[in-house]
Scaffold this active site. Sequence first.
Site: not given
Length: 86
Positions: A17-19, A44
Amino acid sequence: MSTDYDITETADVKGLNCPMPVVKAKQAVDSLEPGDVLAVIATDPGSMSDIKGWANSTDGVELLEQTEGDEGGETVYRHYVRRTTT
């Protein structure tokens, strides 16, 4: 997918997931030569805007295409990025 470019390297960032999709994409692009194309494969949904924003704000990187599709019951996001300068 377009056929006017060949994929040089693939970064599989599924499950991150981010980042992290952007971090991994940047690391991979940094090792490419100008003209090379990186495919980033992510799960994601935020990667669609994150990769686009990163590519648009980074010199030497061109976003070629983004796709979304179902693969084995899982939504997968594919991003194609070209390194344009050294």
